[in-house]
Design a protein around this motif. Structure first.
Motif, PDB file in Angstrom:
ATOM      1  N   ASN A 166     -23.581 -40.967 100.017  1.00 10.81           N
ATOM      2  CA  ASN A 166     -22.400 -41.459 100.738  1.00 10.81           C
ATOM      3  C   ASN A 166     -22.577 -41.178 102.231  1.00 10.81           C
ATOM      4  OD1 ASN A 166     -20.446 -40.330  98.028  1.00 10.81           O
ATOM      5  ND2 ASN A 166     -20.482 -42.436  98.737  1.00 10.81           N
ATOM      6  N   GLY A 167     -22.232 -42.163 103.034  1.00 11.83           N
ATOM      7  CA  GLY A 167     -22.263 -41.970 104.486  1.00 11.83           C
ATOM      8  C   GLY A 167     -23.658 -42.033 105.086  1.00 11.83           C
ATOM      9  N   SER A 168     -24.677 -42.399 104.298  1.00  9.89           N
ATOM     10  CA  SER A 168     -26.045 -42.379 104.833  1.00  9.89           C
ATOM     11  C   SER A 168     -26.329 -43.581 105.744  1.00  9.89           C
ATOM     12  CB  SER A 168     -27.055 -42.334 103.677  1.00  9.89           C
ATOM     13  OG  SER A 168     -26.843 -43.428 102.794  1.00  9.89           O
ATOM     14  N   ILE A 227     -21.489 -50.938 117.570  1.00 10.98           N
ATOM     15  CA  ILE A 227     -22.424 -50.327 118.538  1.00 10.98           C
ATOM     16  C   ILE A 227     -22.431 -48.818 118.303  1.00 10.98           C
ATOM     17  CG2 ILE A 227     -22.910 -49.930 121.004  1.00 10.98           C
ATOM     18  CD1 ILE A 227     -21.366 -52.565 121.575  1.00 10.98           C
ATOM     19  N   TYR A 266     -22.257 -44.992 118.470  1.00 12.57           N
ATOM     20  CA  TYR A 266     -21.464 -44.183 119.391  1.00 12.57           C
ATOM     21  C   TYR A 266     -22.338 -43.694 120.549  1.00 12.57           C
ATOM     22  CZ  TYR A 266     -18.221 -43.990 115.426  1.00 12.57           C
ATOM     23  OH  TYR A 266     -17.391 -44.319 114.389  1.00 12.57           O
TER      24      TYR A 266
HETATM   25  N1  LIG Z   1     -20.333 -47.137 115.686  1.00 19.86           N
HETATM   26  C1  LIG Z   1     -20.853 -46.125 114.986  1.00 19.86           C
HETATM   27  N2  LIG Z   1     -21.792 -45.322 115.536  1.00 19.86           N
HETATM   28  C2  LIG Z   1     -22.350 -44.307 114.831  1.00 19.86           C
HETATM   29  N3  LIG Z   1     -22.008 -44.017 113.547  1.00 19.86           N
HETATM   30  C3  LIG Z   1     -21.081 -44.782 112.967  1.00 19.86           C
HETATM   31  C4  LIG Z   1     -20.458 -45.865 113.652  1.00 19.86           C
HETATM   32  N4  LIG Z   1     -19.556 -46.451 112.797  1.00 19.86           N
HETATM   33  C5  LIG Z   1     -19.633 -45.761 111.646  1.00 19.86           C
HETATM   34  N5  LIG Z   1     -20.533 -44.761 111.739  1.00 19.86           N
HETATM   35  C6  LIG Z   1     -20.960 -43.788 110.705  1.00 19.86           C
HETATM   36  O1  LIG Z   1     -22.016 -44.359 109.966  1.00 19.86           O
HETATM   37  C7  LIG Z   1     -22.151 -43.639 108.754  1.00 19.86           C
HETATM   38  C8  LIG Z   1     -22.691 -44.553 107.679  1.00 19.86           C
HETATM   39  O2  LIG Z   1     -21.656 -45.392 107.192  1.00 19.86           O
HETATM   40  P1  LIG Z   1     -21.927 -46.406 105.998  1.00 19.86           P
HETATM   41  O3  LIG Z   1     -20.619 -47.000 105.684  1.00 19.86           O
HETATM   42  O4  LIG Z   1     -23.058 -47.298 106.332  1.00 19.86           O
HETATM   43  O5  LIG Z   1     -22.376 -45.412 104.815  1.00 19.86           O
HETATM   44  P2  LIG Z   1     -22.746 -45.742 103.302  1.00 19.86           P
HETATM   45  O6  LIG Z   1     -24.137 -45.235 103.076  1.00 19.86           O
HETATM   46  O7  LIG Z   1     -22.492 -47.159 103.004  1.00 19.86           O
HETATM   47  O8  LIG Z   1     -21.729 -44.807 102.548  1.00 19.86           O
HETATM   48  P3  LIG Z   1     -20.948 -45.022 101.132  1.00 19.86           P
HETATM   49  O9  LIG Z   1     -21.919 -44.666 100.051  1.00 19.86           O
HETATM   50  O10 LIG Z   1     -19.858 -44.026 101.208  1.00 19.86           O
HETATM   51  O11 LIG Z   1     -20.468 -46.416 101.076  1.00 19.86           O
HETATM   52  C9  LIG Z   1     -20.797 -43.014 108.490  1.00 19.86           C
HETATM   53  O12 LIG Z   1     -20.932 -41.621 108.533  1.00 19.86           O
HETATM   54  C10 LIG Z   1     -19.938 -43.497 109.638  1.00 19.86           C
HETATM   55  O13 LIG Z   1     -19.048 -42.528 110.095  1.00 19.86           O
END
Ligand SMILES: Nc1ncnc2c1ncn2[C@@H]1O[C@H](COP(=O)(O)OP(=O)(O)OP(=O)(O)O)[C@@H](O)[C@H]1O
Ligand SMILES: [Mg+2]
Length: 377
Positions: free
Chosen positions: A50-52, A79, A81
């Motif tokens: 999650n969150g990767s 974009i 952060y």
């Molecule tokens: N603009 C941004 N800049 C940097 N990081 C960001 C930005 N927007 C979101 N994130 C971060 O990117 C990370 C990855 O989010 P993402 O939704 O792709 O994860 P995921 O692997 O799909 O997770 P899950 O299994 O929970 O669906 C999150 O920790 C989120 O907070």
């Protein structure tokens, strides 16, 4: 693919398309600082905690194809952060297997798009180069969203399958803008109605193509539902955007004073909508959440089949968090259908083992960790 019934046999006759995304370079998109990946034409499986960054990778692919996100209306939100822009550069597989570069740079102040090394000025000129479809929890449902979302769904599909649609749509939009400008400035009736002829002419074509599309889609949708939701009968009902008892010409004439008061054109194909009814009820009130998801899958698959039958195949189908979105039957069905149609597929999931790559001639796996994406060899 084995031809066991008329429909499958028909699809057999259509050669498998050489379409899709060959490779992608990502810079500063969400939590992905930089990635350079090559994909296969078959199944591309993306796993990670999650969150990767799994959904972010799919979002980047979607943005490349549609030049907008499926997660946000704020164009600069993806974009990374602390950065000022993101860049996406893909090698698109065009007809005949030729690779063409498609590049997007989005900063806080603007957007630059290049296709085949030429700047793209009108985004509608990009249509058809890399059409992507997505199924995800973030996708606004066609059942619960507003009419604008359903119109966009229809328009996007028709841009791809009907060559004349784009021109009609551009003509209609231009005439509507001019008519609304004349209404806003309280112009003489003659100067308002001068736009009606162009508006009506384009509206007739748009209305006809949308009706024909939905009729064809409705047949394909019913076929999908036999397997996915047996016993459910779905009707797609199109509403033109003006009262059914009169023509658009009559509606525009009768409503002119109200249009003046509101400074905008109330009737026309910019107000049309379609409704999905399941067993004669509204889908949103009648179907469970799981049934709605399955119905959405059936709808999207029907769209993909229609695109293929018109020889304007999909570029890639993105399935985000497949196992949490759908039950096992629907997961198998959607993957099998896409595999048979020769559509390039991207699937994300947390664990890497619930999709069986054995059915796929071509398969690649990717692992995502803290925004870093690696191909698993
Ligand atoms: N603009 C941004 N800049 C940097 N990081 C960001 C930005 N927007 C979101 N994130 C971060 O990117 C990370 C990855 O989010 P993402 O939704 O792709 O994860 P995921 O692997 O799909 O997770 P899950 O299994 O929970 O669906 C999150 O920790 C989120 O907070
Ligand atoms: Mg996710």
């Amino acid at each position: 693919m084995s031809g066991t019934n008329g429909q499958v046999a028909h699809l057999d006759a259509v050669e498998k398309p050489e379409r899709g995304l060959h490779s992608l370079t990502v810079r500063d998109f969400r939590n992905i600082e930089s990635a350079s990946l090559s994909f296969c034409n078959g199944l591309n499986l993306v796993h990670g905690e999650n969150g990767s960054g799994k959904t972010s990778l799919l979002e980047a692919i979607y943005c490349l194809g549609r030049v907008r996100s499926f997660r946000t209306h704020h164009a600069d939100q993806p974009i990374r952060y602390g950065q000022s822009a993101y860049q996406l550069v893909g090698q698109i597989v065009a007809q005949g297997g030729k690779l063409l570069p498609l590049g997007i740079e989005r900063s806080g102040t603007g957007l630059t798009v290049h296709f085949n090394s030429e700047p793209v000025r009108r985004l509608s000129d990009l249509a058809g180069n890399f059409p992507v479809q997505i199924l995800s929890a973030d996708t606004t449902s066609i059942f619960n969203g507003g009419p604008r979302f359903r119109r966009q769904t229809l328009d996007w599909a028709l841009f791809h399958v009907e060559h004349s649609y784009r021109e009609l749509w551009q003509r209609y939009s231009r005439a509507l803008r001019q008519r609304n400008a004349a209404l806003r400035t309280q112009s003489a009736t003659r100067l308002i109605r001068i736009w009606d002829e162009e508006l009506l002419d384009a509206a007739v074509g748009i209305d006809r193509l949308r009706r024909e599309y939905l009729e064809e889609l409705s047949v394909l949708l019913s076929t999908e539902l036999v397997a996915l939701l047996p016993g459910m009968e779905v009707r797609l009902r199109y509403q033109s955007g003006w009262p059914a008892s009169i023509t658009l010409s009559e509606a525009l004439a009768a409503n002119l004073e109200k249009d003046r008061a509101q400074a905008s054109t109330q009737y026309g194909v910019h107000r049309s909508d379609f409704q999905l009814q399941a067993n004669n009820h509204e889908v949103s009130g009648h179907c469970s959440r799981g049934q709605q998801k399955t119905l959405l899958v059936a709808f999207l698959l029907a769209q993909v089949r229609l695109q293929h039958s018109r020889r304007t195949p999909l570029g890639a189908f993105l399935l985000d968090d497949l196992s949490s979105e759908l039950d096992v039957l629907a997961q198998r069905r959607v993957l099998q259908a896409l595999q048979e149609l020769g559509v390039q597929v991207f699937v994300t999931q947390i664990a890497g083992d619930s999709v069986d790559p054995a059915d796929w001639g071509e398969f690649r796996a990717f692992h995502v960790e803290h925004g870093t994406v690696h191909e698993v060899l």
